[in-house]
Design an enzyme around this catalytic site. Sequence first.
Site, PDB file in Angstrom:
ATOM      1  N   ASN A   1       0.871  -1.177   0.000  1.00 43.94           N
ATOM      2  CA  ASN A   1       0.000   0.000   0.000  1.00 43.94           C
ATOM      3  C   ASN A   1       0.909   1.228   0.000  1.00 43.94           C
ATOM      4  O   ASN A   1       1.468   1.592   1.021  1.00 43.94           O
ATOM      5  CB  ASN A   1      -0.897  -0.012   1.252  1.00 43.94           C
ATOM      6  CG  ASN A   1      -1.775   1.229   1.335  1.00 43.94           C
ATOM      7  OD1 ASN A   1      -1.840   2.021   0.400  1.00 43.94           O
ATOM      8  ND2 ASN A   1      -2.449   1.400   2.471  1.00 43.94           N
TER       9      ASN A   1
ATOM     10  N   LYS B   1       0.075   4.192  -0.303  1.00 41.19           N
ATOM     11  CA  LYS B   1      -0.587   5.375   0.265  1.00 41.19           C
ATOM     12  C   LYS B   1      -0.355   6.586  -0.664  1.00 41.19           C
ATOM     13  O   LYS B   1      -0.389   6.410  -1.886  1.00 41.19           O
ATOM     14  CB  LYS B   1      -0.107   5.617   1.699  1.00 41.19           C
ATOM     15  CG  LYS B   1      -0.245   4.348   2.568  1.00 41.19           C
ATOM     16  CD  LYS B   1      -0.063   4.566   4.033  1.00 41.19           C
ATOM     17  CE  LYS B   1      -0.241   3.250   4.778  1.00 41.19           C
ATOM     18  NZ  LYS B   1      -0.185   3.373   6.226  1.00 41.19           N
TER      19      LYS B   1
ATOM     20  N   HIS C   1      -9.662   1.289   4.859  1.00 37.47           N
ATOM     21  CA  HIS C   1      -8.406   1.529   5.575  1.00 37.47           C
ATOM     22  C   HIS C   1      -8.657   2.520   6.718  1.00 37.47           C
ATOM     23  O   HIS C   1      -9.434   3.466   6.568  1.00 37.47           O
ATOM     24  CB  HIS C   1      -7.344   2.077   4.621  1.00 37.47           C
ATOM     25  CG  HIS C   1      -5.961   2.028   5.203  1.00 37.47           C
ATOM     26  ND1 HIS C   1      -5.535   2.924   6.157  1.00 37.47           N
ATOM     27  CD2 HIS C   1      -4.938   1.169   5.009  1.00 37.47           C
ATOM     28  CE1 HIS C   1      -4.294   2.622   6.513  1.00 37.47           C
ATOM     29  NE2 HIS C   1      -3.903   1.558   5.831  1.00 37.47           N
TER      30      HIS C   1
ATOM     31  N   GLU D   1      -6.981   4.881   7.804  1.00 44.94           N
ATOM     32  CA  GLU D   1      -6.689   6.277   7.479  1.00 44.94           C
ATOM     33  C   GLU D   1      -7.881   6.927   6.788  1.00 44.94           C
ATOM     34  O   GLU D   1      -8.121   8.123   6.954  1.00 44.94           O
ATOM     35  CB  GLU D   1      -5.408   6.356   6.628  1.00 44.94           C
ATOM     36  CG  GLU D   1      -4.176   6.093   7.483  1.00 44.94           C
ATOM     37  CD  GLU D   1      -2.976   5.528   6.744  1.00 44.94           C
ATOM     38  OE1 GLU D   1      -2.969   5.537   5.499  1.00 44.94           O
ATOM     39  OE2 GLU D   1      -2.050   5.049   7.432  1.00 44.94           O
TER      40      GLU D   1
ATOM     41  N   GLU E   1      -5.446  -4.671  10.553  1.00 45.47           N
ATOM     42  CA  GLU E   1      -4.432  -3.649  10.775  1.00 45.47           C
ATOM     43  C   GLU E   1      -4.751  -2.887  12.058  1.00 45.47           C
ATOM     44  O   GLU E   1      -5.577  -1.941  12.027  1.00 45.47           O
ATOM     45  CB  GLU E   1      -4.409  -2.658   9.610  1.00 45.47           C
ATOM     46  CG  GLU E   1      -3.996  -3.268   8.291  1.00 45.47           C
ATOM     47  CD  GLU E   1      -3.386  -2.226   7.359  1.00 45.47           C
ATOM     48  OE1 GLU E   1      -2.230  -2.417   6.960  1.00 45.47           O
ATOM     49  OE2 GLU E   1      -4.038  -1.219   7.040  1.00 45.47           O
TER      50      GLU E   1
ATOM     51  N   GLY F   1       2.589   2.413  10.918  1.00 46.97           N
ATOM     52  CA  GLY F   1       3.585   3.479  10.808  1.00 46.97           C
ATOM     53  C   GLY F   1       4.298   3.821  12.106  1.00 46.97           C
ATOM     54  O   GLY F   1       4.961   4.855  12.193  1.00 46.97           O
TER      55      GLY F   1
ATOM     56  N   SER G   1       3.366  -1.933  10.476  1.00 49.27           N
ATOM     57  CA  SER G   1       4.812  -1.975  10.737  1.00 49.27           C
ATOM     58  C   SER G   1       5.476  -3.278  10.289  1.00 49.27           C
ATOM     59  O   SER G   1       6.452  -3.726  10.895  1.00 49.27           O
ATOM     60  CB  SER G   1       5.104  -1.699  12.218  1.00 49.27           C
ATOM     61  OG  SER G   1       4.717  -0.380  12.546  1.00 49.27           O
TER      62      SER G   1
HETATM   63  P1  13P Z   1       3.020   0.573   7.679  1.00 51.81           P
HETATM   64  O1  13P Z   1       3.515  -0.722   7.092  1.00 51.81           O
HETATM   65  O2  13P Z   1       3.759   1.775   7.209  1.00 51.81           O
HETATM   66  O3  13P Z   1       2.900   0.478   9.175  1.00 51.81           O
HETATM   67  O4  13P Z   1       1.511   0.782   7.126  1.00 51.81           O
HETATM   68  C1  13P Z   1       0.620  -0.250   7.245  1.00 51.81           C
HETATM   69  C2  13P Z   1      -0.583   0.069   6.459  1.00 51.81           C
HETATM   70  O5  13P Z   1      -1.349   0.947   6.822  1.00 51.81           O
HETATM   71  C3  13P Z   1      -0.799  -0.664   5.214  1.00 51.81           C
HETATM   72  O6  13P Z   1      -2.087  -0.470   4.724  1.00 51.81           O
END
Ligand code: 13P
Length: 245
Positions: free
Chosen positions: A6, A8, A90, A92, A160, A166, A204
């Site tokens: 992803n 992002k 997601h 976010e 997640e 992150g 992570s």
């Molecule tokens: P990270 O791997 O940067 O923690 O992000 C995970 C994520 O949100 C994947 O969709």
Amino acid sequence: MIVAANWKMNPALDQASVLATALANQSFPQIKRILFAPHPYLVPMSVRLTGTALEIGGQDCHFADHGAFTGDVSAAMLRDCGASLVLLGHSERRAAHGETSDIIAQKITAALAQNLDVMLCVGETKAERDDKKAEQVVIDQLQASIPKHAPPARLMVAYEPVWAIGTGAVASPDDIAAMHDVIASVLAERYGANHVPPILYGGSVNADNAASLFSIPLVSGVLVGGASLDADAFATICAAAQDAA
Ligand code: 13P
């Protein structure tokens, strides 16, 4: 085993092209690799990755087919730009765009109607885990986000935990195993034990911890954010998945 990147809202287009070329040159025939690219990159990425085994997906879609929704994209637009699947729900987007499970269910319906497979994200916040509500939150997200008619063969679920995204604070193997067991039970109740969609872990994930994550029961893959922007790290994660496959 599934390894999904992803990206992002990253990286710059010139770097994306370099990264895509590196991904195209990597070969992991025993696993499924997916790239969730920013929407403006779907066309250049699908052109660049044509003929490779990488599947390309969008990071969101609107629930409507078309209309006055400035800045949004429809599932049909994603498909027409080379996507074969879409990431939905997601955290976010739930947090920054006010997406409820009800909205996500409508988006899943729209995506399936356009022949896109769906990777649905679920996960609890730190406060919810501290309050011992993590399992109930995830159960509620699953029940409310997956429309009744959604066929299991078209679905994947990514667990997640919001606090692991992150932060470098990957969830413990016991917590991941316990939550994947809960998710599998909810899905088995709906679809039968033999039709449980793949359940991925995200939060992570990196080149150092991937192999240990793949050894956790009911982990069928990983959804990778930050580490997917580094071609070597992503290759190491894919190699660990292939070893575990
Ligand atoms: P990270 O791997 O940067 O923690 O992000 C995970 C994520 O949100 C994947 O969709």
